[in-house]
Design an enzyme around this catalytic site. Sequence first.
Site, PDB file in Angstrom:
ATOM      1  N   CYS A 254       0.830  -1.198   0.000  1.00 21.56           N
ATOM      2  CA  CYS A 254       0.000   0.000   0.000  1.00 21.56           C
ATOM      3  C   CYS A 254       0.874   1.261   0.000  1.00 21.56           C
ATOM      4  CB  CYS A 254      -0.991  -0.041   1.168  1.00 21.56           C
ATOM      5  SG  CYS A 254      -2.370   1.103   0.946  1.00 21.56           S
TER       6      CYS A 254
ATOM      7  N   HIS B 104      -3.785  -5.356   0.854  1.00 22.90           N
ATOM      8  CA  HIS B 104      -3.242  -5.708   2.159  1.00 22.90           C
ATOM      9  C   HIS B 104      -3.412  -7.207   2.438  1.00 22.90           C
ATOM     10  CE1 HIS B 104      -2.505  -1.634   3.689  1.00 22.90           C
ATOM     11  NE2 HIS B 104      -3.594  -1.282   3.051  1.00 22.90           N
TER      12      HIS B 104
ATOM     13  N   GLU C  26      -1.860  -8.738   4.649  1.00 27.50           N
ATOM     14  CA  GLU C  26      -1.730  -8.907   6.102  1.00 27.50           C
ATOM     15  C   GLU C  26      -3.064  -8.747   6.834  1.00 27.50           C
ATOM     16  OE1 GLU C  26      -0.980  -6.233   4.445  1.00 27.50           O
ATOM     17  OE2 GLU C  26      -0.945  -4.413   5.644  1.00 27.50           O
TER      18      GLU C  26
END
Lengths: 231, 80
Positions: free
Chosen positions: A86, A203, A205
């Site tokens: 990002c 993302h 994660e």
Amino acid sequence: MKAAVITFPGSNREGDVAKALKQAGAEVTHVWHGDTELPAGTDLVVLPGGFSYGDYLRTGAIAGRAHIMDATRAHAARGGYVLGICNGFQIACEAGLLPGILVRNAHLKFVCKRQYLKVERNDTPYTSAYAKGQAIDVCIAHGEGNYIADAETLARLEGEGLVAFRYADAEGNVTPAANPNGSLNNIAGIYSPGFNVLGLMPHPENLIDSLVGGTDGRGLFQSLVGSKRAA
Amino acid sequence: MKARVTVTLKNGVLDPQGKAIEGALKSLDIAGVESVRQGKVFDIELSGSDKAAAEAALKAACEKLLANTVIENYRVEIGA
């Protein structure tokens, strides 16, 4: 695998990515942007998401010139892994680690939603845990994720197979309707020519625990940690 | 010495912000607006009085930080 997660003023996803890396078995150190050296034995440098320097000037522009980025560029030049997520992707582009630039979403809106990505290839250190062409379910949250590059750069990225992920539908079809921000060729992430640097807007994660609705993001971190063991 | 650096988007680079501003101007009935491109202006105070050195320094500033030459052009004007 030893990972160094860089914190810039305005980073806010360094904790999440550290959690994802630890879950995959990596050893994580947090590094401040003003430092000039990476911890000894660093295998992976992570540029996390957030809003470094409040997105002043251009997203990632000021962070891309931070002291630690000299060490990060040297690490990448040695073949070391660098993962920019990002705002980290924006920083990597501004720092010259990856070509092109991320500009304001074509529709001018901040997008924050679940998004499928097509995994373009699975013979890289970042994607070996996925299948080629697999549609993975991750999250996006950005206002400047519209990837652009000049025609020559785009042709090189495509010709050398350096597109990592494309925005797609749940079946992995890359369509204009599945493009959330106007990125050229639905590009969501790209590799450096050596496949050691990856920048992506989504993302992974965010989706590492079924408690929060999905685990498709785990594969990226597992691939990375696995690639180190194999090396 | 005062200087002004102007950074503008290159021709052909999509400028959604400029488009939105263009739409807003039209909605305000501002006559004759054909198109709008948004850019940035930096007013910079410089020490010293060597114009050539100042111009060289500002060019370096543009190349290193103020402009991203993938999408932007820049112009340096040195004042009094």
